[in-house]
Each structure stands twice: as structure tokens, then as C-alpha cells.
Design a protein around this motif. Structure first.
Motif, PDB file in Angstrom:
ATOM      1  N   UNK A 246       0.832  -1.197   0.000  1.00 10.26           N
ATOM      2  CA  UNK A 246       0.000   0.000   0.000  1.00 10.26           C
ATOM      3  C   UNK A 246       0.870   1.251   0.000  1.00 10.26           C
ATOM      4  N   UNK A 247       2.094   1.124  -0.547  1.00 10.43           N
ATOM      5  CA  UNK A 247       2.998   2.267  -0.511  1.00 10.43           C
ATOM      6  C   UNK A 247       2.889   3.122  -1.767  1.00 10.43           C
ATOM      7  N   UNK A 248       3.213   4.408  -1.585  1.00 11.11           N
ATOM      8  CA  UNK A 248       3.266   5.387  -2.670  1.00 11.11           C
ATOM      9  C   UNK A 248       1.921   5.445  -3.396  1.00 11.11           C
ATOM     10  N   UNK A 249       1.861   5.170  -4.700  1.00 10.40           N
ATOM     11  CA  UNK A 249       0.599   5.353  -5.433  1.00 10.40           C
ATOM     12  C   UNK A 249      -0.429   4.277  -5.095  1.00 10.40           C
ATOM     13  N   UNK A 250       0.006   3.195  -4.471  1.00  7.02           N
ATOM     14  CA  UNK A 250      -0.899   2.150  -3.942  1.00  7.02           C
ATOM     15  C   UNK A 250      -1.678   1.396  -5.013  1.00  7.02           C
ATOM     16  N   UNK A 251      -1.264   1.468  -6.260  1.00 10.20           N
ATOM     17  CA  UNK A 251      -1.989   0.730  -7.305  1.00 10.20           C
ATOM     18  C   UNK A 251      -1.132  -0.454  -7.736  1.00 10.20           C
ATOM     19  N   UNK A 252      -1.770  -1.540  -8.218  1.00  6.56           N
ATOM     20  CA  UNK A 252      -0.979  -2.708  -8.634  1.00  6.56           C
ATOM     21  C   UNK A 252      -0.101  -2.408  -9.853  1.00  6.56           C
ATOM     22  N   UNK A 253       1.012  -3.135  -9.950  1.00  2.00           N
ATOM     23  CA  UNK A 253       1.894  -2.973 -11.110  1.00  2.00           C
ATOM     24  C   UNK A 253       1.090  -3.257 -12.386  1.00  2.00           C
ATOM     25  N   UNK A 254       1.292  -2.460 -13.416  1.00  2.00           N
ATOM     26  CA  UNK A 254       0.618  -2.676 -14.695  1.00  2.00           C
ATOM     27  C   UNK A 254      -0.802  -2.152 -14.760  1.00  2.00           C
ATOM     28  N   UNK A 255      -1.308  -1.556 -13.668  1.00  2.58           N
ATOM     29  CA  UNK A 255      -2.729  -1.163 -13.652  1.00  2.58           C
ATOM     30  C   UNK A 255      -2.986   0.215 -14.267  1.00  2.58           C
ATOM     31  N   UNK A 256      -1.947   0.964 -14.553  1.00  7.38           N
ATOM     32  CA  UNK A 256      -2.132   2.288 -15.167  1.00  7.38           C
ATOM     33  C   UNK A 256      -2.243   2.136 -16.682  1.00  7.38           C
ATOM     34  N   UNK A 257      -3.267   2.744 -17.278  1.00  5.29           N
ATOM     35  CA  UNK A 257      -3.386   2.717 -18.741  1.00  5.29           C
ATOM     36  C   UNK A 257      -2.210   3.452 -19.374  1.00  5.29           C
ATOM     37  N   UNK A 258      -1.492   2.750 -20.240  1.00  7.61           N
ATOM     38  CA  UNK A 258      -0.402   3.359 -21.014  1.00  7.61           C
ATOM     39  C   UNK A 258      -0.554   2.844 -22.447  1.00  7.61           C
ATOM     40  N   UNK A 259      -0.793   3.720 -23.417  1.00 10.34           N
ATOM     41  CA  UNK A 259      -1.043   3.243 -24.784  1.00 10.34           C
ATOM     42  C   UNK A 259       0.223   2.692 -25.443  1.00 10.34           C
ATOM     43  N   UNK A 260       0.039   1.659 -26.278  1.00 12.54           N
ATOM     44  CA  UNK A 260       1.185   1.061 -26.960  1.00 12.54           C
ATOM     45  C   UNK A 260       1.846   2.026 -27.942  1.00 12.54           C
ATOM     46  N   UNK A 261       1.097   3.049 -28.349  1.00 17.14           N
ATOM     47  CA  UNK A 261       1.636   3.992 -29.344  1.00 17.14           C
ATOM     48  C   UNK A 261       2.861   4.754 -28.844  1.00 17.14           C
ATOM     49  N   UNK A 262       3.101   4.762 -27.529  1.00 22.13           N
ATOM     50  CA  UNK A 262       4.263   5.507 -27.023  1.00 22.13           C
ATOM     51  C   UNK A 262       5.566   4.717 -27.185  1.00 22.13           C
ATOM     52  N   UNK A 263       5.451   3.407 -27.453  1.00 19.12           N
ATOM     53  CA  UNK A 263       6.638   2.549 -27.394  1.00 19.12           C
ATOM     54  C   UNK A 263       7.591   2.795 -28.565  1.00 19.12           C
ATOM     55  N   UNK A 264       7.048   2.824 -29.802  1.00 12.00           N
ATOM     56  CA  UNK A 264       7.919   2.977 -30.976  1.00 12.00           C
ATOM     57  C   UNK A 264       8.726   4.275 -30.936  1.00 12.00           C
ATOM     58  N   UNK A 265       8.111   5.422 -30.611  1.00  8.85           N
ATOM     59  CA  UNK A 265       8.922   6.648 -30.541  1.00  8.85           C
ATOM     60  C   UNK A 265      10.044   6.561 -29.490  1.00  8.85           C
ATOM     61  N   UNK A 266       9.780   5.865 -28.378  1.00  7.89           N
ATOM     62  CA  UNK A 266      10.823   5.689 -27.357  1.00  7.89           C
ATOM     63  C   UNK A 266      11.981   4.856 -27.916  1.00  7.89           C
ATOM     64  N   UNK A 267      11.616   3.757 -28.580  1.00  7.60           N
ATOM     65  CA  UNK A 267      12.671   2.894 -29.158  1.00  7.60           C
ATOM     66  C   UNK A 267      13.498   3.657 -30.187  1.00  7.60           C
TER      67      UNK A 267
END
Ligand SMILES: [Zn+2]
Ligand SMILES: [Zn+2]
Length: 287
Positions: A246-267
Motif C-alpha cells: 500500500x505504498x506510494x501510489x498504492x496501485x498494482x503494477x501494470x494497472x495504469x493505462x499506457x497506450x502502446x503507441x508511445x513505445x515505438x517513438x521511445x525505441x
């Protein structure tokens, strides 16, 4: 596929070792994970190895804590080359600064009549980078506060009666360190209060991206920072800031919506970035 580009392990102030974190992420459908501990990359190799077994792609990362007028700002570094000796020397000095600071906060808490021991704080840090969250957990254990958020509100938050300053690193220096080690510099959780004006200054200093998708960001903040990132030509990232339990943001790993479209520009940006031949000229390294 779920994506989580902001997580912590026992190497800093998370509750899980890197292999357990990766297994937990994999079981929740995370296919791409970044391990971004505070001022240390000690969990990265273990996480990458565990990821290979579990079918989870793991990106090396680090989260550097910086001081700004308004309080604190955190800069995430993705794809830093953590085998650079100078980077490890520098991270080691930042961690020494953290230990000194924790000792000063312990002294102040004792003087305020809410004593905790440095030994207990260090034990909670389990050999990793000591942070205020460890001091907060010691305060909870000692029964002085009900939960870690109360510890920050009443005692160790910025400007609180037991707050102590850390070795100073500015966001501009953090960006310089991350870029020099071949990484992409991303401002973490801008919703913590980094003004748009400061973000523009950081872009001039080489900031590569903004963390848009974050549990504490309201939908309107997500829209605001997406618009700003688009206008300034910045990369977008996101993650849970998972620490465990229950520390910090208290949400489970992977539970935040993050769109796949951000991955290619990062790579693509990472493929264009290369570590510099020489370390940055910083006083922290010159000592
Ligand atoms: Zn942070
Ligand atoms: Zn974090």
C-alpha cells in the motif's frame, strides 16, 4: 499488452526484489516493464534476467531526485548505460547523500519527541538507496503515525519540521547525466507541481519526454500534459510508480493505462542516442 514504465524494487524503496516484481508484472499481463529505482540501477540486471525467463521485456531505467524551488522534481532516465563506471560512482555519491540526510531526519524526529532509530530505517532500506519512505515506514512501525502519507504530511514532507535537504542535484544536471550515459530524460509525474514554464526550460536543457499516464494525474492533467508534449515535440511515457503493498501510489503494477503507441517513438529515440565519450563535468564527480 500492458505497459508499465515506472516501478521500484528493494534496490530503492520498493518492497519486492526485482525478480518478484517481474513475476508479479508478468502475471498481471505486463509485456513491457521498466525498473526505475531512485538513484540506483542495482535491480536492473536481475530484472532483465528475470524478464527473459518470464517473457517480459525489461527496460533499464533510473529515477533521479532533484531539488527545485517548489520542492522536488524527479527525472526518469530510460536506457541509461548502467555499466558506465562514472555513472555508478555518481549514483553512489547520491546514495551516500541520502544516508546522511536520513540520519539528520532521524535526529530531528527524536528532538520532536517522535523517535525512530537510524538502524531501523537502514534495515527497512535493506541495503538499497535509503529514502524518506523508509523513514516514514519507521514512523508507522513506532506508532507515531497511522500511515506513511501522514508521516509526510506531519513531519518529513518538504518544509515539514523534520525535513532535511539532500545532496543537491538540479533537474538540468539530471538531464545531463542521463543523456551522457546514453539515456532518454523524462520528467516524472509533472502533476506533482512542475510548472509549464519550468518544463520549457528543461526542454532547452535537453529533456526528451514527459510522464503523462500516472495514477495521480487527473484526466484533465493527462490531456494538459499530452497537449504540452505534442506542442514541444516530447516523448510520452507512463507507469504506476509501483512500490509494492500500500505504498506510494498504492496501485498494482501494470494497472495504469499506457497506450502502446508511445513505445515505438521511445525505441527510435533510444536508437539515436549514444553515450558520450566523457562523463559530464559535475562537482559530484570531481570530489
Ligand atoms: Zn518520483
Ligand atoms: Zn518513482
Amino acid at each position: 499488452m500492458r505497459i508499465d514504465l515506472h516501478t521500484h524494487t528493494l534496490a530503492s524503496d520498493g518492497l519486492m526484489d526485482a525478480a518478484t516484481l517481474v513475476a508479479e508484472a508478468g502475471s498481471r499481463g505486463v509485456g513491457l516493464l521498466a525498473v526505475s529505482d531512485h538513484d540506483t540501477t542495482a535491480g536492473v540486471d536481475e530484472a532483465v534476467a528475470a524478464g527473459k525467463k518470464a517473457g517480459v521485456e525489461v527496460w533499464p531505467a533510473v529515477e533521479l531526485s532533484c531539488d527545485v524551488d517548489a520542492g522536488e522534481a524527479h527525472v526518469l532516465g530510460y536506457f541509461v548505460d548502467h555499466r558506465r563506471n562514472w555513472l555508478q560512482v555518481l549514483l553512489g555519491r547520491l546514495r551516500e547523500g541520502r544516508a546522511d540526510r536520513a540520519a539528520r531526519m532521524v535526529g530531528r524526529l527524536t528532538a520532536l519527541g517522535v523517535p525512530v532509530t537510524y538502524e531501523r530505517v537502514a534495515t527497512l532500506a535493506a541495503g538499497g538507496a535509503i529514502g524518506r519512505l523508509h523513514v516514514a515506514r519507521a514512523l508507522v512501525e513506532a506508532g507515531h503515525v497511522r500511515h506513511t502519507a501522514e508521516a509526510f504530511d506531519r513531519f518529513i514532507g518538504h518544509g515539514g519540521p523534520a525535513y532535511a535537504e539532500r545532496v543537491k542535484l538540479t533537474p538540468v544536471q539530471a538531464i545531463e547525466i542521463i543523456r551522457a550515459s546514453g539515456g532518454l530524460a523524462v520528467l516524472a509525474h509533472p502533476g506533482w507541481g512542475t510548472g509549464d514554464e519550468m518544463i520549457r526550460d528543461l526542454v532547452e536543457a535537453g529533456l526528451d519526454g514527459l510522464e503523462i499516464y500516472y495514477p495521480d494525474h487527473s484526466p484533465s492533467q493527462v490531456e494538459q500534459y499530452r497537449g504540452l508534449a505534442e506542442r514541444l515535440g516530447l516523448l510520452m511515457t507512463g507507469g504506476t510508480d509501483f512500490h509494492g503493498g500500500s505504498m506510494a501510489t498504492r496501485v498494482p503494477v501494470g494497472s495504469q493505462y499506457v497506450p502502446e503507441s508511445i513505445v515505438a517513438p521511445m525505441r527510435e529515440a533510444a536508437a539515436r542516442r549514444h553515450p558520450q565519450a566523457t562523463p559530464p563535468a559535475l562537482e559530484l564527480l570531481a570530489r
